[in-house]
Structure formats: C-alpha cells, structure tokens
Design an enzyme around this catalytic site. Sequence first.
Site, PDB file in Angstrom:
ATOM      1  N   GLY A 236      49.098  36.434  37.855  1.00  0.00           N
ATOM      2  CA  GLY A 236      48.995  37.842  36.553  1.00  0.00           C
ATOM      3  C   GLY A 236      47.310  38.013  36.592  1.00  0.00           C
ATOM      4  N   HIS A 237      47.312  38.289  35.912  1.00  0.00           N
ATOM      5  CA  HIS A 237      45.309  39.330  35.852  1.00  0.00           C
ATOM      6  C   HIS A 237      44.910  38.545  34.288  1.00  0.00           C
ATOM      7  CE1 HIS A 237      46.799  43.166  37.340  1.00  0.00           C
ATOM      8  NE2 HIS A 237      47.069  42.202  38.108  1.00  0.00           N
ATOM      9  N   GLY A 238      44.942  37.189  33.963  1.00  0.00           N
ATOM     10  CA  GLY A 238      44.115  36.632  33.024  1.00  0.00           C
ATOM     11  C   GLY A 238      45.066  36.572  31.762  1.00  0.00           C
TER      12      GLY A 238
END
Length: 392
Positions: A236-238
């Site tokens: 994911g991107h956080g």
Amino acid sequence: MASRFIVLFFALLAVNAHPPETFDIRNYGGKPDANIAKALSSAWKEACSATTPSTVVVPKGTFKLDQIKLVGPCKAPIKLQVQGTVKAPSDYTNLPNKNAEWITISYVDHLTIQGGGVFDGNGKKAWTKNDCGKNPKCAKLPINLSFNFITNSIIRDVTTKDSKNFHVNVLGCKNVTFQRFTVSAPGDSINTDGLHIAKSEYINVRDCVIKTGDDCISIGDGMKQLHIEKVTCGPGHGISVGSLGKGKTEEDVTGIYVKNCTFIGTQNGIRVKTWPSAPATLKITDLHYEDIIMDNVENPIIIDQEYCPWNQCKLDSPSLIQVSRMTVKNIKGTTKTPVAMTFACSKTKPCKNVEIGDIDLAYSGTKGPITTKCANINPTFVGKQNPPICAA
C-alpha cells in the site's frame, strides 16, 4: 444493595423476553450464486422497521449482488451478519446505477456489521479503467462499502476484497469503530484505498490488516478525532492525510492519532500531502504518530506540501495550508531508499510546533548514505535521532 440486584434481574428478564429478531435472506428468496439484491433489501426493510434489535443474516456460501442501498433510520439497533461471500459483477457497466457505489449504507444509528464474511468487489477487470489521475473523463468506478451518516456503530470481523475503487468510504459519520477489519487487494490495484475517511468525527480503526494498491488509510478534509491503532499496512501507500487543498471549501483536519502500527514494504509510512497553487486555507493540527515499525518502507515519514502528481498544478505558488502541533515519536525499522524522512513544508505557512523524538531507521539498500530532507520547519527534538534530522 438488594434493590439494585432486583432491578438488574428484571432488566435481564426484559432483555431475554425480546431476543433479537432474525431476518435470513433465504426466507426472502436469496439463493447462492444468484443476485440477492431484492432479498437483502426486503430483509433489511423488515429488520429496520422492527421495534426491537434485529439481525439480517447472509449465511455461508457465495451470493451475487449487483448493487444495493440500505437506508435508515431504523427503529432499533440493527446487525448485518455476513457469514458468506457477497460478490459484485466484474463488469461495472452492468450496474443498475453507474454513478452509485456497490453497497451503500446511510442514516443508521447503532449498526453492527460482522460475521467473518467477505465483500468481494471483483475489481480486476475495472482496474485497467481506473486512470482518473491522468484522465479527467475517466469512468466513475464503484466503491465497495460506502458509509454515510452512520453513528454509534461497529464494523468488525469482515473482509472487503478487490474493490473496483476505494474499498471503504466514510462520510459524515460519528463514533464508528472498525475492528479486526481486513482489506485485501494486490499491490498493483489502482486507486483502491483501504479506508477513506472524511467529514467525520470520533472514528476508530483498530487491530486491522490492510493490503491494497493505494493508501491503506486516506484522511480527507473535515476529519476530527481519528484514532488508528495496531494496524498492519502493506502492500500500500501508507496512512495519508490528504491530499488536501485542491477545493476552496475544504474544512480543517484535527486530532489524528496513529499508534502501534506496522508498515511492511509500503511506498510510504506516515504522510501528509497538500497541493501548492491551490485556493484552500484550511489547517491541519494535532497530528500524533507514535510507536511505529517501518519494515523496508520507501518513504517512512513524509510531509509533502508540494504534492503535484502528473504536473496538475504549478509549484511557483506555495501551499496555503498550515500544518501544526505534530509529534513523531519512537519510529523504528528500515527504509528502502536513502532519504528516510522528508519534511517539505510550505514557504508561506511553515510547519510549526513539531516535536520529533527517538527515531531509529536504518537504510536497507546500498546507495547510501541515509539522509533526511527538510524545508520550512524548525522542529523540537527529544531523545536520539538516527539518522540526524534537519539541523540536529
């Protein structure tokens, strides 16, 4: 003391006299491998009209669902017990309402969703069309679960899988908890944020596992008091505040708490992103990040007030958004890139009242040395900083 026990005894008798009513979709024509929209809608309407607590049951098995809206207010607490898999059509163009989400639940107080089941958005085919970042005429793809104006509720022990767009959208909600909630999608799925939460207050996300192709949790404007704890993110991107600033009427964000979380192989860890050259002047305040593990994360900590993907803005005018009262404490682990932390604050509205303490990040690559980047920020330091940060 005896009178208290007598009151409690009769209270328990009253509860047992009215056990929750059960509304099983099979009693309304719901069958495995068939569209249950009509059956689920009928069961919900009856349950919602009940004057005592009720439970709508989707039993074990695989059920198709083209699209549905479940709307309150209901007359008593209501539970949606999903034990099986509810599956969306793969072709989003076949949805009855192409501008609506897949499952929408609105205006319900005391809602519980549980049961160990799966909401499968069947999104693989749609991801190839999800190019809204580059294409303003892109198709509107449905979100798996849209919660609008839900209060005093809990969503636990269920999974959202392979949404065509965001997995969950939370809007206008208050006092809602996501617990042991799972998001599952591959890392290359486009725009599949795990939870997007905006214009809500007192939202809790606890003991959750989020694997997706975009932000694990994205935080929109108008968010007040969001507590995220014991969440594992990756791929994911956080966990991101923003992006913010593109809309003139956007509202302040305040009270974001991220604690005891783990990021595994993500693009970012904790992130704040605001647009430059944008009209919004909202404030982002009271951000608290503590006790976090970074496991081979590309950008463990990033404050980006020059967020401008695909050159959609100009960098010559700085962001007008003020970031303030922020703490970053006890962050440990490894970074995949040599720039472990970036604090790129606005030239016009420098970050203020920022405290950073006990950072211990190691670079897992070979193109070192490990560094940090800072602009328009003068933080206070507590404990050790590895690597050294800004002027430390």
